[in-house]
Design an enzyme around this catalytic site. Structure first.
Site, PDB file in Angstrom:
ATOM      1  N   ASN A   7      -8.050  -5.115   6.019  1.00 55.60           N
ATOM      2  CA  ASN A   7      -8.139  -5.591   4.519  1.00 55.60           C
ATOM      3  C   ASN A   7      -8.790  -6.843   4.416  1.00 55.60           C
ATOM      4  OD1 ASN A   7      -8.071  -6.289   1.743  1.00 55.60           O
ATOM      5  ND2 ASN A   7      -6.121  -5.361   1.500  1.00 55.60           N
ATOM      6  N   ARG A  90     -10.440  -1.569   3.745  1.00 58.80           N
ATOM      7  CA  ARG A  90     -10.426  -1.466   2.298  1.00 58.80           C
ATOM      8  C   ARG A  90     -11.693  -2.058   1.799  1.00 58.80           C
ATOM      9  NH1 ARG A  90      -7.365  -5.336  -1.716  1.00 58.80           N
ATOM     10  NH2 ARG A  90      -7.737  -4.220  -3.611  1.00 58.80           N
ATOM     11  N   HIS A 179      -8.065  -0.350  -8.118  1.00 55.89           N
ATOM     12  CA  HIS A 179      -6.743  -0.220  -7.524  1.00 55.89           C
ATOM     13  C   HIS A 179      -6.620   1.234  -7.321  1.00 55.89           C
ATOM     14  CE1 HIS A 179      -4.749  -3.810  -9.751  1.00 55.89           C
ATOM     15  NE2 HIS A 179      -4.748  -4.086  -8.786  1.00 55.89           N
ATOM     16  N   ARG A 240      -5.869 -13.460 -15.111  1.00 54.60           N
ATOM     17  CA  ARG A 240      -6.830 -12.790 -15.918  1.00 54.60           C
ATOM     18  C   ARG A 240      -6.533 -12.485 -17.499  1.00 54.60           C
ATOM     19  NH1 ARG A 240      -7.559  -8.626 -11.197  1.00 54.60           N
ATOM     20  NH2 ARG A 240      -8.257  -9.991  -9.464  1.00 54.60           N
ATOM     21  N   GLU A 385      -0.977   1.432  -0.085  1.00 53.52           N
ATOM     22  CA  GLU A 385      -2.448   1.648  -0.023  1.00 53.52           C
ATOM     23  C   GLU A 385      -2.980   1.474   1.603  1.00 53.52           C
ATOM     24  OE1 GLU A 385      -2.209  -1.860  -2.817  1.00 53.52           O
ATOM     25  OE2 GLU A 385      -4.249  -1.209  -3.555  1.00 53.52           O
TER      26      GLU A 385
END
Ligand code: ADP
Length: 401
Positions: A7, A90, A179, A240, A385
């Site tokens: 990743n 990823r 996600h 955010r 993940e």
């Protein structure tokens, strides 16, 4: 079989080496400060962690170091890189083209290069990570696992914005969702825990972390998700803003006499929990400030709860019911009070949480939190993940044998 999961971020590269026959991670670590110094942390279960400052000029140096450590006589876990059967990467954005995990080819690399503008933050490091692996492990089968792929089943009514249609046609401006690998993992897990087939269920998965998104999955297919064209739609997050009136953008540009890039920084880096609380982007620190009576910190948490309730309620309406709801990721897995607040007074939409079980359930494992009279079963499930990426890479490696 052994699978390496990579990743790559702009200045970091996380890795996990899985022994898929034993279903376990045999080594993992993180290269940090790539291009601005360099540092590695290398971990093996049951052994002391290894940490060192090492100059890492680029992702190439990082991958070379990871392979060196994995095969090191003292710190390693495999004799040679030949033992790695496949590498899973990823990749955040697969656009409209890649709707499932895909073997990495020159064509895929060309697509990623050509579509950097869809994802200027995450695409360049992902490309660098893949290129570094191709250079250091030539010929090794590699797979790209996209964060967007799981959401590819959405209908146009869920992914088209009510903008002039040619922007979708010309610029692929639409909702993608992110996600996806996490939502896919926990939705599969919840079906398993319920003893049902995901294809026969209506599930809502809440990935609440530094970045947060909620997804509605009906009969195994995503019907809606809260993140959009970028990961800045939906819930307020660490920094955010999530959902706002889009006309705020020209208002800020005019009022503050700032550029598009500066507004982008405000909306992505200075908003959310940080912007409202003025304390931190870290939920734990915002919680602590709220407990001490900081009103803006309390408001920041309340905004997250409020938006989560709205999204969950709308997804129950969209699916005409819900069989299971899952909380996952840093906040979803750990913040019991937030889970309780989100599920409070949701019995009208069929969701009741057992607050005692929620307050006392063990950390770090999948647990059922369903309360009396709930139509939907409620769960906390730690996400994984990397394992999902390893499973996709394993499937690929087997198909190539
Ligand atoms: P990322 O999206 O970067 O993968 P994570 O899923 O690790 O992030 O989530 C990070 C968030 O989880 C941070 O806001 C952190 O404060 C929050 N978090 C971790 N542990 C707790 C906890 N015990 N209580 C509340 N929030 C927590």
């Amino acid at each position: 079989m052994k699978i390496l999961v990579v990743n790559a971020g702009s200045s970091s590269l996380k890795y996990q080496l899985f022994d898929m026959d034993e279903n376990k991670v045999i080594a993992k670590g993180n290269c940090e400060k790539i291009g601005i110094g360099g540092m590695i942390t290398h971990k093996r279960p049951g052994k002391d962690d290894y940490q060192a400052d090492v100059e890492l000029k680029d992702h190439d140096d990082a991958i070379a170091l990871v392979l060196k450590l994995l095969t090191d006589a003292e710190l390693g876990v495999i004799a040679s890189a030949d033992e790695i059967d496949a590498i899973g990467h990823r990749v955040v954005h697969g656009g409209e083209q890649y709707k499932e995990s895909t073997l990495i080819t020159d064509e895929l690399m060309a697509y990623l290069e050509a579509n950097i503008s869809l994802n200027p933050l995450h695409a360049p490091p992902a490309i660098k990570g893949i290129e570094a692996c191709r250079k250091n492990c030539p010929g090794k089968p590699m797979i790209a696992v996209f964060d967007t792929a799981f959401h590819a089943t959405m209908e146009p009514s869920s992914y088209i914005y009510a903008l002039p249609y040619e922007y979708y046609e010309n610029y692929k401006l639409r909702r993608y969702g992110f996600h996806g690998t996490s939502h896919r993992y926990v939705s599969g897990k919840v079906a398993e825990l319920c003893g049902k087939d995901l294809a026969d269920m209506k599930v809502i998965t809440c990935h609440l972390g530094n970045g947060s998104s909620i997804t509605a999955i009906k009969n195994g297919k995503v019907v809606d998700t809260s993140m959009g064209f970028t990961p800045n739609e939906g819930l307020p997050m660490g920094t955010r803003c999530g959902n706002i009136d889009p006309t705020v953008v020209p208002f800020l540009m005019k009022t503050l006499n700032i550029t598009a890039a500066e507004v982008d920084t405000i909306l992505n880096k200075k908003s959310g929990l940080l912007g409202v609380s003025g304390v931190s982007s870290d939920c734990r620190e915002v919680n602590a400030a709220a407990k001490e009576g900081n009103k803006r910190a309390e408001l920041a948490i309340e905004l997250l709860v409020h938006e989560a309730k709205k999204i969950i309620g709308s997804y129950v309406a969209e699916m005409n019911g819900v069989d299971a709801i899952v909380f996952t990721a840093g906040i979803g897995e750990n913040d019991r009070a937030l889970r309780e607040r989100i599920c409070a007074d949701m019995d009208a939409v069929g969701i009741v949480m057992d607050n005692d079980v929620n307050a006392n359930c063990p950390r770090g494992e999948a647990y059922e939190l369903t309360g009396k009279g709930s139509k939907a079963r409620v769960f906390v499930i730690p996400t994984d993940e990397e394992y999902m990426i390893a499973l996709d890479a394993l499937k690929l490696a087997k198909s190539l044998k």
